[in-house]
Motif scaffolding. Sequence first.
Motif, short mmCIF file in Angstrom:
data_model
loop_
_atom_site.label_atom_id
_atom_site.label_comp_id
_atom_site.label_asym_id
_atom_site.label_seq_id
_atom_site.Cartn_x
_atom_site.Cartn_y
_atom_site.Cartn_z
N THR A 87 1.17 3.35 1.51
CA THR A 87 0.33 2.40 2.17
C THR A 87 -1.43 3.34 1.84
OG1 THR A 87 1.00 2.58 4.28
CG2 THR A 87 2.15 0.30 3.04
N ASP A 88 -2.79 2.23 2.32
CA ASP A 88 -3.38 3.25 2.56
C ASP A 88 -3.57 4.15 4.13
OD1 ASP A 88 -4.62 1.98 -0.20
OD2 ASP A 88 -5.62 0.40 1.62
N GLU A 89 -2.51 3.47 4.76
CA GLU A 89 -2.47 3.90 6.40
C GLU A 89 -2.47 5.23 6.13
OE1 GLU A 89 -0.93 2.77 10.44
OE2 GLU A 89 -1.23 1.00 9.37
N ASP A 94 -9.16 4.19 4.30
CA ASP A 94 -9.06 3.12 5.25
C ASP A 94 -9.85 2.30 4.32
OD1 ASP A 94 -9.98 0.52 6.99
OD2 ASP A 94 -12.63 2.86 7.93
#
Length: 173
Positions: A87-89, A94
């Motif tokens: 995931t981006d996280e 961001d």
Amino acid sequence: MYFAALLARTEDGWEASDTELDDVETLSDLADLAREASPDEDTVLVLIEQEDSWFGVVRIDGEEDPRIYVSDAAAAARSSYGEILLTDELLGRDSDADDDLDALDLDGTEDGEDDSDEEDGSAAEAVPHGPVGDPGILDDLGVGTKELKSLSADAVTEIAEALGASEVLETVR
């Protein structure tokens, strides 16, 4: 070739089930699948291993957000199953800020000009080689950070052995 299994902790120990990830498109889908395996909101681990090149652990504790560890993000990024976990996280991106900046067209090109050459390499560069995520994901279950980071070829089996769940895992392998 990949192998994926769910290990659900119950009052009687660990229960394993083989899982098919073909219908799983997002981390949220994966978390929902894991939660279905444990109606009592116990700990559920999703263990994914692909051709001895990378492995991933997703831990779901009740309704809490999933915790993730991936042994090699660059190798996982080349896999459709790995992309679910990255995931981006997890990768420190961001996504909201990126979307906002893309919409502003600050690259100096006119509307309609093709600037795709610059964007093609950026996604690949953003995925680090090596582990990402929470290396302490299994600390309280007997697999410490150092041990988790040192696992390689048959990581899923080694994790199951450390948890005392190797026999139930073998039933679904």
